[in-house]
Motif scaffolding. Sequence first.
Motif, PDB file in Angstrom:
ATOM      1  N   PHE A   1       0.826  -1.205   0.000  1.00  0.00           N
ATOM      2  CA  PHE A   1       0.000   0.000   0.000  1.00  0.00           C
ATOM      3  C   PHE A   1       0.860   1.255   0.000  1.00  0.00           C
ATOM      4  O   PHE A   1       2.004   1.265   0.459  1.00  0.00           O
ATOM      5  CB  PHE A   1      -0.980   0.003   1.177  1.00  0.00           C
ATOM      6  CG  PHE A   1      -0.356   0.240   2.531  1.00  0.00           C
ATOM      7  CD1 PHE A   1      -0.128   1.519   3.009  1.00  0.00           C
ATOM      8  CD2 PHE A   1      -0.019  -0.836   3.338  1.00  0.00           C
ATOM      9  CE1 PHE A   1       0.425   1.728   4.252  1.00  0.00           C
ATOM     10  CE2 PHE A   1       0.533  -0.642   4.590  1.00  0.00           C
ATOM     11  CZ  PHE A   1       0.766   0.643   5.048  1.00  0.00           C
ATOM     12  N   GLU A   2       0.287   2.315  -0.545  1.00  0.00           N
ATOM     13  CA  GLU A   2       0.995   3.587  -0.663  1.00  0.00           C
ATOM     14  C   GLU A   2       1.001   4.301   0.676  1.00  0.00           C
ATOM     15  O   GLU A   2      -0.003   4.369   1.368  1.00  0.00           O
ATOM     16  CB  GLU A   2       0.323   4.455  -1.728  1.00  0.00           C
ATOM     17  CG  GLU A   2       0.349   3.817  -3.112  1.00  0.00           C
ATOM     18  CD  GLU A   2      -0.513   4.560  -4.106  1.00  0.00           C
ATOM     19  OE1 GLU A   2      -1.174   5.525  -3.699  1.00  0.00           O
ATOM     20  OE2 GLU A   2      -0.530   4.169  -5.279  1.00  0.00           O
ATOM     21  N   SER A   3       2.156   4.852   1.043  1.00  0.00           N
ATOM     22  CA  SER A   3       2.283   5.548   2.318  1.00  0.00           C
ATOM     23  C   SER A   3       3.133   6.789   2.138  1.00  0.00           C
ATOM     24  O   SER A   3       4.057   6.820   1.330  1.00  0.00           O
ATOM     25  CB  SER A   3       2.920   4.629   3.362  1.00  0.00           C
ATOM     26  OG  SER A   3       3.167   5.326   4.563  1.00  0.00           O
ATOM     27  N   GLN A   4       2.802   7.835   2.887  1.00  0.00           N
ATOM     28  CA  GLN A   4       3.570   9.074   2.801  1.00  0.00           C
ATOM     29  C   GLN A   4       4.990   8.889   3.332  1.00  0.00           C
ATOM     30  O   GLN A   4       5.932   9.491   2.848  1.00  0.00           O
ATOM     31  CB  GLN A   4       2.859  10.178   3.609  1.00  0.00           C
ATOM     32  CG  GLN A   4       1.489  10.559   3.065  1.00  0.00           C
ATOM     33  CD  GLN A   4       1.569  11.149   1.677  1.00  0.00           C
ATOM     34  OE1 GLN A   4       2.492  11.892   1.364  1.00  0.00           O
ATOM     35  NE2 GLN A   4       0.602  10.809   0.835  1.00  0.00           N
TER      36      GLN A   4
ATOM     37  N   SER B   1      -4.203   2.817  -2.288  1.00  0.00           N
ATOM     38  CA  SER B   1      -4.234   3.854  -1.258  1.00  0.00           C
ATOM     39  C   SER B   1      -5.456   3.758  -0.353  1.00  0.00           C
ATOM     40  O   SER B   1      -5.505   4.400   0.697  1.00  0.00           O
ATOM     41  CB  SER B   1      -4.199   5.243  -1.908  1.00  0.00           C
ATOM     42  OG  SER B   1      -5.269   5.377  -2.829  1.00  0.00           O
ATOM     43  N   SER B   2      -6.449   2.979  -0.753  1.00  0.00           N
ATOM     44  CA  SER B   2      -7.650   2.766   0.057  1.00  0.00           C
ATOM     45  C   SER B   2      -8.138   1.348  -0.214  1.00  0.00           C
ATOM     46  O   SER B   2      -7.733   0.718  -1.188  1.00  0.00           O
ATOM     47  CB  SER B   2      -8.745   3.775  -0.305  1.00  0.00           C
ATOM     48  OG  SER B   2      -8.275   5.104  -0.189  1.00  0.00           O
TER      49      SER B   2
ATOM     50  N   LEU C   1      -5.631   3.518   6.846  1.00  0.00           N
ATOM     51  CA  LEU C   1      -6.039   3.969   5.521  1.00  0.00           C
ATOM     52  C   LEU C   1      -7.561   4.094   5.470  1.00  0.00           C
ATOM     53  O   LEU C   1      -8.278   3.489   6.265  1.00  0.00           O
ATOM     54  CB  LEU C   1      -5.593   2.969   4.449  1.00  0.00           C
ATOM     55  CG  LEU C   1      -4.100   2.818   4.168  1.00  0.00           C
ATOM     56  CD1 LEU C   1      -3.886   1.703   3.144  1.00  0.00           C
ATOM     57  CD2 LEU C   1      -3.502   4.123   3.662  1.00  0.00           C
TER      58      LEU C   1
ATOM     59  N   SER D   1      -7.631   9.878  -5.665  1.00  0.00           N
ATOM     60  CA  SER D   1      -7.250   8.485  -5.428  1.00  0.00           C
ATOM     61  C   SER D   1      -7.857   7.614  -6.526  1.00  0.00           C
ATOM     62  O   SER D   1      -9.044   7.714  -6.817  1.00  0.00           O
ATOM     63  CB  SER D   1      -7.765   8.011  -4.064  1.00  0.00           C
ATOM     64  OG  SER D   1      -7.224   8.795  -3.025  1.00  0.00           O
TER      65      SER D   1
ATOM     66  N   SER E   1      -6.717   4.094  -6.865  1.00  0.00           N
ATOM     67  CA  SER E   1      -6.246   2.718  -6.683  1.00  0.00           C
ATOM     68  C   SER E   1      -6.819   2.151  -5.388  1.00  0.00           C
ATOM     69  O   SER E   1      -6.531   2.647  -4.301  1.00  0.00           O
ATOM     70  CB  SER E   1      -4.713   2.675  -6.648  1.00  0.00           C
ATOM     71  OG  SER E   1      -4.209   3.545  -5.659  1.00  0.00           O
TER      72      SER E   1
END
Length: 357
Positions: A56-59, A81-82, A147, A202, A204
């Motif tokens: 998953f995408e993370s800052q 991302s969700s 998330l 968003s 994805s």
Amino acid sequence: MTRVILFRKPVVSKENPVDSYEKAFKEAGHWVCSIALLEHELLLTEADVLALLNSFESQTPAPTPETFLVDSETSVYQPFSSWILTSANAVSSLEKAVAQLFSRLKNTAKLHRDNYENNSTKSSSIKHKSDIDYAWFVDRLTRFLELQVFIVGPATCKKFTEKFSALYKLYCHTPPQFSTTSADNADMLVVLILDYAKQTNSNSFLHLCSNISLKTIPNALNSNHTSLQSKIAYKTIKRNDSDLLRQLETLNVHCKSSITDSIALRQFDHDTKLLTVEQSIRPIWACFFSPSGVDTIKQFTPNLKWWTQDTVNLAAIGKTTADQLLLHYSNHMVVAEHPTPEALLKAIQPECDDMQN
């Protein structure tokens, strides 16, 4: 006494030893019988969860320990991302795999710490690799659970937050700050997902689903050019036909007794001076909770003596299930406003009261 058949497997736990639907109807004075139409096999593994935490995408992504680098093609996820949950069974599958990881990594870290403390040649301040692995897992899992997650049904949403909060507390960690958005059905949830995707850019999402999940969400997101990857979290399996038919046929006894419990409509004929009595059969309520449940039961009803248009009323937990019932039956039907025990009882109760008046 009205007879109510719940075509679902009772959900009980140590905290709630009585199924919430059975409890609601029994407290309202109804006779209740639950019949499981489907079984579910939980499929998510520790490897699946680790691959998910890698993807998953993370800052502020944390470096992945070499132990947790998953290269199996069957477990690789595209970045997202969700994510989306459409069933309590998906929650159970994820929670089971996460609990196994918590237990194994926590115990391994403790074992190595004890070994270090008992070895005088080693400094107790040195962190063993297993400590790093465990810390990474907890940090990454927390980020994932925080998330934005979209969930079908308030009961599923409640189960998600309660199960993972309890798991964190069990291992002495502060529970995540969950970010959940729920709706009563998939059609309503799609609107919220697309609105969120538009506002946050968003595109994805990850969907933890069943092997027979409806295509409502995938089709809607695909039509709006929003990326969705589906991971089968559990497998839905139909019960053995002969076993299910045998259980359904036992309801013949209860259907016959419904005549005994029926209302006697007394009418006085002023011409003949006679009192006539007419028996009015109190219908049985057959309650359905999923389209797949409707598809399962439809093959049996033509051969059930107690199932006729006059003796059985139908109740659906939501619009999607109601639409499936309308494809196969013309019996009188009500639909719950929300997928909860209280809403289902509210849909049925007024008609039960009318029979008593």
